[in-house]
Design an enzyme around this catalytic site. Structure first.
Site, PDB file in Angstrom:
ATOM      1  N   HIS A 193      33.849 -37.508 -26.117  1.00 25.25           N
ATOM      2  CA  HIS A 193      32.569 -38.221 -26.078  1.00 25.25           C
ATOM      3  C   HIS A 193      31.363 -37.285 -26.175  1.00 25.25           C
ATOM      4  O   HIS A 193      30.473 -37.475 -27.000  1.00 25.25           O
ATOM      5  CB  HIS A 193      32.464 -39.051 -24.789  1.00 25.25           C
ATOM      6  CG  HIS A 193      31.142 -39.737 -24.644  1.00 25.25           C
ATOM      7  ND1 HIS A 193      30.052 -39.128 -24.072  1.00 25.25           N
ATOM      8  CD2 HIS A 193      30.733 -40.975 -25.013  1.00 25.25           C
ATOM      9  CE1 HIS A 193      29.026 -39.961 -24.092  1.00 25.25           C
ATOM     10  NE2 HIS A 193      29.404 -41.091 -24.654  1.00 25.25           N
ATOM     11  N   HIS A 213      37.434 -49.116 -22.963  1.00 27.31           N
ATOM     12  CA  HIS A 213      36.405 -48.142 -23.311  1.00 27.31           C
ATOM     13  C   HIS A 213      36.859 -46.725 -22.948  1.00 27.31           C
ATOM     14  O   HIS A 213      37.033 -46.422 -21.772  1.00 27.31           O
ATOM     15  CB  HIS A 213      35.141 -48.522 -22.539  1.00 27.31           C
ATOM     16  CG  HIS A 213      33.945 -47.702 -22.861  1.00 27.31           C
ATOM     17  ND1 HIS A 213      33.390 -46.828 -21.962  1.00 27.31           N
ATOM     18  CD2 HIS A 213      33.196 -47.621 -23.985  1.00 27.31           C
ATOM     19  CE1 HIS A 213      32.338 -46.265 -22.508  1.00 27.31           C
ATOM     20  NE2 HIS A 213      32.192 -46.724 -23.740  1.00 27.31           N
TER      21      HIS A 213
END
Ligand code: G3P
Ligand code: CA
Length: 246
Positions: free
Chosen positions: A51, A9
């Site tokens: 992100h 991730h």
């Protein structure tokens, strides 16, 4: 039952700054089966791996990603903020595709919303993927059903995940036709472990995020999830193996 595949991730983001090439290289060294990244469009239409909507948390820069050009974004350091970090450049999606091209890992690409350019990011992603011809290694994901639907229209052969922060209308297991896999957070499964089976009966395997702790790893293993996204691929592999031994 088959072990879940391990998806790094934001790369191996416990030990390296997220979304840096070093984080992805470490994930490969640690034997991850897949890599996850988030993408956004720069002001001049380039796909970059960041992100947050803004730069403050993960770089030396300030401001909104979509309001800066690629050249402006490249001026900042994306590594030193991390506790194990050292200076690192902006990661553009092309670099990650180049890395993946020489491997057999899968790449899970998440488009972030809401954004000012709406579904332009899905169109650009489909265009970039066509250039690389990596269809079978790519999975597109988003929390936005509109985004997943738009991507499916541009790239009908590439698998998709509909990410879910809560089950809501999808509680029964069925998903819209443009979504292949379901993508609940692990908090969803802690509250409703039967969901994995309901989704499976409706034809959807499960991608779960973000699974780092021993109890969560065991839960995902026992429920038969297909993909497990973790910030610490090597440790999660150890936990899975230990679980299998018990
Ligand atoms: O892999 C899906 C997961 O990354 C979704 O949440 O906020 O970490 O992008 P977030
Ligand atoms: Ca993500």
């Amino acid at each position: 039952m088959q072990q879940p595949a391990i998806v790094a991730h934001r790369g191996a983001s416990t030990d390296r700054p997220e979304h840096t090439i070093g984080a992805y290289e470490l994930a490969l060294e640690e034997g991850a089966d897949g890599l996850e990244c988030d993408i956004r469009l720069s002001k001049d239409g380039e796909l970059v791996c960041v992100h947050d909507r803004t730069l403050a948390r993960t770089s030396s820069g300030r401001g909104t990603v979509s309001a800066l050009t690629l050249d402006e974004l490249k001026k900042f350091d994306y590594g030193s903020w991390h506790r194990h970090g050292q200076p690192a450049g902006l990661l553009v999606l092309d670099e990650l595709l180049e890395l993946v091209k020489n491997t057999d890992v899968e790449l899970f690409v998440e488009t972030k919303h809401p954004v000012r350019y709406r579904n332009e990011v899905e169109r650009k992603l489909a265009e970039a993927l066509k250039r690389y011809g990596l269809d079978s290694q790519i999975v597109m994901m988003s929390f936005s059903p509109t985004a997943v639907k738009a991507f499916r229209e541009h790239a009908p052969d590439i698998r998709t995940v509909l990410l879910l922060d809560r089950l809501g209308r999808y509680r029964g297991g069925a998903l819209p036709s443009f979504a292949d896999y379901t993508g609940p957070g692990v908090h969803v499964l802690r509250n409703d472990p039967g969901y994995v089976d309901r989704a499976r009966r409706a034809g959807h395997e499960t991608y779960v995020w973000t699974v780092d702790g021993a109890e969560d790893v065991a839960l995902c293993r026992d429920l038969g999830v297909r993909y497990l996204a973790t910030n610490a691929p090597a440790n999660t592999r150890r936990l899975l193996t230990a679980n299998l031994a018990t």
